[in-house]
Scaffold this active site. Structure first.
Site, PDB file in Angstrom:
ATOM      1  N   HIS A  86     -86.122 -12.864  14.512  1.00  0.00           N
ATOM      2  CA  HIS A  86     -87.364 -12.699  15.284  1.00  0.00           C
ATOM      3  C   HIS A  86     -87.949 -11.304  15.062  1.00  0.00           C
ATOM      4  O   HIS A  86     -87.361 -10.499  14.339  1.00  0.00           O
ATOM      5  CB  HIS A  86     -87.136 -12.989  16.763  1.00  0.00           C
ATOM      6  CG  HIS A  86     -86.229 -12.010  17.465  1.00  0.00           C
ATOM      7  ND1 HIS A  86     -84.892 -11.885  17.181  1.00  0.00           N
ATOM      8  CD2 HIS A  86     -86.479 -11.092  18.425  1.00  0.00           C
ATOM      9  CE1 HIS A  86     -84.357 -10.962  17.944  1.00  0.00           C
ATOM     10  NE2 HIS A  86     -85.295 -10.444  18.705  1.00  0.00           N
ATOM     11  N   ASP A  90     -85.572  -4.011  16.723  1.00  0.00           N
ATOM     12  CA  ASP A  90     -84.144  -3.893  16.410  1.00  0.00           C
ATOM     13  C   ASP A  90     -83.678  -4.981  15.442  1.00  0.00           C
ATOM     14  O   ASP A  90     -82.500  -5.049  15.088  1.00  0.00           O
ATOM     15  CB  ASP A  90     -83.291  -3.877  17.697  1.00  0.00           C
ATOM     16  CG  ASP A  90     -83.478  -5.094  18.562  1.00  0.00           C
ATOM     17  OD1 ASP A  90     -84.609  -5.605  18.626  1.00  0.00           O
ATOM     18  OD2 ASP A  90     -82.510  -5.542  19.188  1.00  0.00           O
ATOM     19  N   HIS A 154     -86.811 -16.493  24.085  1.00  0.00           N
ATOM     20  CA  HIS A 154     -86.506 -15.068  24.204  1.00  0.00           C
ATOM     21  C   HIS A 154     -87.743 -14.429  24.844  1.00  0.00           C
ATOM     22  O   HIS A 154     -88.685 -15.134  25.186  1.00  0.00           O
ATOM     23  CB  HIS A 154     -86.232 -14.555  22.777  1.00  0.00           C
ATOM     24  CG  HIS A 154     -85.774 -13.135  22.655  1.00  0.00           C
ATOM     25  ND1 HIS A 154     -84.925 -12.525  23.556  1.00  0.00           N
ATOM     26  CD2 HIS A 154     -86.033 -12.188  21.701  1.00  0.00           C
ATOM     27  CE1 HIS A 154     -84.687 -11.277  23.149  1.00  0.00           C
ATOM     28  NE2 HIS A 154     -85.361 -11.048  22.036  1.00  0.00           N
ATOM     29  N   ASP A 208     -75.200 -13.247  20.647  1.00  0.00           N
ATOM     30  CA  ASP A 208     -75.808 -12.068  21.278  1.00  0.00           C
ATOM     31  C   ASP A 208     -75.039 -11.632  22.549  1.00  0.00           C
ATOM     32  O   ASP A 208     -74.916 -12.399  23.494  1.00  0.00           O
ATOM     33  CB  ASP A 208     -77.257 -12.462  21.640  1.00  0.00           C
ATOM     34  CG  ASP A 208     -78.017 -11.426  22.446  1.00  0.00           C
ATOM     35  OD1 ASP A 208     -77.562 -10.267  22.522  1.00  0.00           O
ATOM     36  OD2 ASP A 208     -79.085 -11.784  22.988  1.00  0.00           O
ATOM     37  N   SER A 381     -85.182 -10.202  32.012  1.00  0.00           N
ATOM     38  CA  SER A 381     -84.587  -9.899  30.709  1.00  0.00           C
ATOM     39  C   SER A 381     -84.874 -11.024  29.708  1.00  0.00           C
ATOM     40  O   SER A 381     -85.089 -12.169  30.092  1.00  0.00           O
ATOM     41  CB  SER A 381     -83.081  -9.726  30.878  1.00  0.00           C
ATOM     42  OG  SER A 381     -82.465  -9.647  29.601  1.00  0.00           O
ATOM     43  N   GLY A 382     -84.832 -10.702  28.450  1.00  0.00           N
ATOM     44  CA  GLY A 382     -85.020 -11.699  27.404  1.00  0.00           C
ATOM     45  C   GLY A 382     -83.701 -12.243  26.868  1.00  0.00           C
ATOM     46  O   GLY A 382     -83.681 -13.066  25.965  1.00  0.00           O
ATOM     47  N   HIS A 383     -82.595 -11.735  27.421  1.00  0.00           N
ATOM     48  CA  HIS A 383     -81.278 -12.113  26.893  1.00  0.00           C
ATOM     49  C   HIS A 383     -80.509 -12.961  27.901  1.00  0.00           C
ATOM     50  O   HIS A 383     -80.561 -12.718  29.094  1.00  0.00           O
ATOM     51  CB  HIS A 383     -80.464 -10.862  26.565  1.00  0.00           C
ATOM     52  CG  HIS A 383     -81.122 -10.001  25.525  1.00  0.00           C
ATOM     53  ND1 HIS A 383     -80.865 -10.127  24.187  1.00  0.00           N
ATOM     54  CD2 HIS A 383     -82.043  -9.021  25.646  1.00  0.00           C
ATOM     55  CE1 HIS A 383     -81.591  -9.250  23.516  1.00  0.00           C
ATOM     56  NE2 HIS A 383     -82.316  -8.558  24.376  1.00  0.00           N
ATOM     57  N   HIS A 405     -74.234  -7.800  18.577  1.00  0.00           N
ATOM     58  CA  HIS A 405     -75.253  -7.078  19.369  1.00  0.00           C
ATOM     59  C   HIS A 405     -74.670  -6.443  20.623  1.00  0.00           C
ATOM     60  O   HIS A 405     -74.742  -7.014  21.698  1.00  0.00           O
ATOM     61  CB  HIS A 405     -76.420  -7.985  19.811  1.00  0.00           C
ATOM     62  CG  HIS A 405     -77.134  -8.626  18.671  1.00  0.00           C
ATOM     63  ND1 HIS A 405     -78.151  -9.518  18.850  1.00  0.00           N
ATOM     64  CD2 HIS A 405     -76.998  -8.490  17.335  1.00  0.00           C
ATOM     65  CE1 HIS A 405     -78.593  -9.915  17.668  1.00  0.00           C
ATOM     66  NE2 HIS A 405     -77.900  -9.301  16.730  1.00  0.00           N
TER      67      HIS A 405
HETATM   68 ZN   LIG Z   1     -82.293  -7.592  19.684  1.00  0.00          ZN
HETATM   69 ZN   LIG Z   2     -85.076  -9.438  20.644  1.00  0.00          ZN
END
Ligand SMILES: [Zn+2]
Ligand SMILES: [Zn+2]
Length: 569
Positions: A86, A90, A154, A208, A381-383, A405
């Site tokens: 994506h 990072d 995400h 992740d 959060s996106g995680h 990660h």
């Molecule tokens: Zn990342």
């Molecule tokens: Zn990301």
């Protein structure tokens, strides 16, 4: 043949021994950021992601940090492609640096490639780059690897995990993900694809680890809407809305709310402008005509009819919001009674600059709403949290589990979490540079390659050419030297006190003329800054560094490390 040929037997064993899949992380396993991982089968290598990391404060004087790719450079004839999960920095931010060393084809989804194009254009690498679009659900082949991108959700859009078919089995790399059941773009997380792979058998899962210390589930991107709606209705004057420029779902929600509440939208800051343009072009933002106005048109509307999207949630010294906070932005002014909403989290390591900026905003008598624990749900959060990580392991049922990660403690915690599911036969804690060898039934670490961090000074201007990329490692430091401008500033008055000094080591130490001119440059920077800016060391240091760097690069071929030192008196 009735007899054994020892030589042949040996050869054959050696050949067999070579038939292993190698997984070699080059970044992101042992730190947050600069994600980059190589997969090798015999003489073919593919690379997953090419990220950067923003430097920690102890690396002052450096713009970005990227993974050491010595291993890829040494095996450049084997590298088939870089495949991107994506478009976050990072994961793609190291591309200009890596492609300028090894120009290999890049694969990414449509939106990811749109970000990549802009980035390569900036570094004048686009013309020579080979960008290939990949579609979730459509498999493609790279040498001995066959890759199936699988749609995940995400904080950004158009993100994928990768199922990589190798001669010894399927390896799944999740990329960044959370399981968002109500995605803002209506493109659901493909749980079925993961379950299908689980049914067929998966050799290894690389997952992740970012949020492994959070229990439960991460809320959907949609979960912030009620609280944002409340803030929109309570705000009496201008509303400054700041989020990461890549948070497309978040921007969409805020724009819809602006339209509902009769506020015009103004974009301030290059990154937020670019990002919303790409999102509009690709159909992720459908804005009613007339909603977005130019900064110049703001004066035609009352304060309570304006919502200003502004970049700089992390208090980055040169960002639009940081400059507006010290009343030094050409387009926007923050007045008493205005509201500033930081729809983001305080990233560890950035506390100082963020709180300094918030202090400035309070001095302007603005109301600041940020993630302080009691502002309601203004950011998610996106995680994925623990339950989502467990869910994925249950769906995929991998034989081997490898956390990716995160700092080492996150990787370790994640391995424990995976073990507790009772599913993987084995979990492996891998760090940057370690070689993991897998066949159908076994896995073991076998040696190391060069890995580490490379600090890059990307030059003063954003339109820099690639030749300007300089490795700022120890070798260069000793060649190019250090310049330390030393300035005494009165914290209360913001005035510069005493004489300005410039100390150099290994750089033009004998050139008095140059030092004199450099001193003038710094004086000019100080003169043109407000006392508020001067009292904000982050801002003033960055301004001095930028101006001085421009001067030195123009007048010499050297690139010393410039580290302004502020003495508070
Ligand atoms: Zn990342
Ligand atoms: Zn990301």
């Amino acid at each position: 043949m009735g007899f054994k040929d020892p030589a042949r037997g040996f050869k054959r064993r050696e050949f067999m021994a070579q038939e292993k899949l190698q997984i070699i992380p080059l970044g992101g396993l042992g730190e947050f950021g600069m994600n980059c991982l190589a997969l090798r089968w015999a003489d073919d290598i593919i690379v997953i992601d090419a990220g950067l990391m923003f430097p920690e404060s102890e690396l002052l004087g450096v713009d970005i940090v990227v993974p050491d790719i010595t291993y890829l450079m040494e095996n450049r004839h084997m590298v088939r492609a870089i495949v991107l999960t994506h478009g976050h920095e990072d994961h793609i931010g190291g591309l200009p640096w890596i492609l300028s060393e090894i120009n290999v084809p890049v694969f990414g989804t449509e939106f990811t490639l749109a970000y990549v194009e802009g980035k390569l254009e900036e570094h004048r690498l686009l013309d020579n780059a080979t960008l290939n679009e990949m579609l979730p659900g459509r498999r493609f082949t790279l040498g001995p690897f066959s890759i199936m991108p699988i749609r995940v959700t995400h904080s950004l859009v158009d993100c994928v995990a990768l199922a990589i078919h190798t001669p010894v089995g399927v390896v799944i790399h999740t990329g960044d993900f959370k399981v968002d059941m109500t995605p803002g773009d209506g493109r659901p997380f493909d749980l079925h694809a993961f379950a299908e792979y689980g049914k067929q058998g998966v050799l290894a899962l690389l997952q992740d680890s970012t949020n492994v210390d959070r229990g439960g589930y991460t809320p959907s991107e949609a979960a912030v809407r009620p609280r944002l709606d409340e803030i929109f209705s309570q705000t009496k004057q201008k509303l400054f809305f700041s989020c990461f420029s890549s948070s497309i779902h978040r921007m969409k929600i805020a724009m819809e709310l602006a339209a509902q509440h009769g506020r015009k939208v103004v974009m301030v800051g290059r990154s937020i402008d670019n990002s919303s343009e790409i999102a509009q072009d690709l159909g992720y933002l459908d804005l009613p005509n007339g909603l977005v106005i130019n900064p110049g048109q703001m004066k035609d509307f009352p304060a309570n009819k304006l919502c200003i999207f502004i970049s700089g949630t992390q208090g980055e010294p040169m960002s639009a919001l940081s400059r507006a906070a010290v009343n030094n932005h050409k387009n926007v002014t923050i007045l008493p009674g205005d509201t500033v909403l930081l729809s983001s989290r305080v990233i560890p390591g950035n506390e100082k600059s963020i709180f300094r900026m918030i202090d400035h905003l309070y001095r302007r008598e603005a109301q600041v709403i940020y993630d302080d624990g009691h502002s309601g749900l203004i950011h998610v959060s996106g995680h994925g949290s623990q339950e989502e990580l467990r869910l994925m392991i249950n769906l995929v049922k991998p034989k081997f589990f490898i956390p990716v990660h995160g700092d080492y403690r996150h990787l370790r915690q994640h391995a424990k979490l995976a073990e507790a599911t009772g599913i993987p036969e084995k979990t492996i804690l891998l760090e940057d540079g370690e070689i993991l060898e897998l066949d159908r039934n076994s896995v073991r670490k076998n040696g190391k390659v060069t890995a580490g961090r490379v600090c890059i000074d990307s030059g003063g201007s954003t339109a820099d050419v690639v030749e300007d990329i300089v490795i700022r490692d120890r070798r260069h430091l000793s060649e190019d030297g250090i310049v330390l401008p030393i300035i005494a500033i009165n914290k209360l008055s913001g005035r510069v006190e005493g004489a300005l000094e410039i100390v150099t080591r290994g750089f033009a130490a004998s050139d008095d003329q140059m030092i004199r001119e450099a001193r003038q440059i710094v004086s000019r920077t100080l003169d043109s800054s407000s006392s508020e800016e001067k009292a904000d060391y982050g801002v003033i240091k960055e301004k001095i560094r930028t101006d001085l760097k421009r001067y030195i690069q123009k007048n010499t071929s050297r690139r010393p490390l410039i580290m302004p030192v502020i003495l508070e008196i």
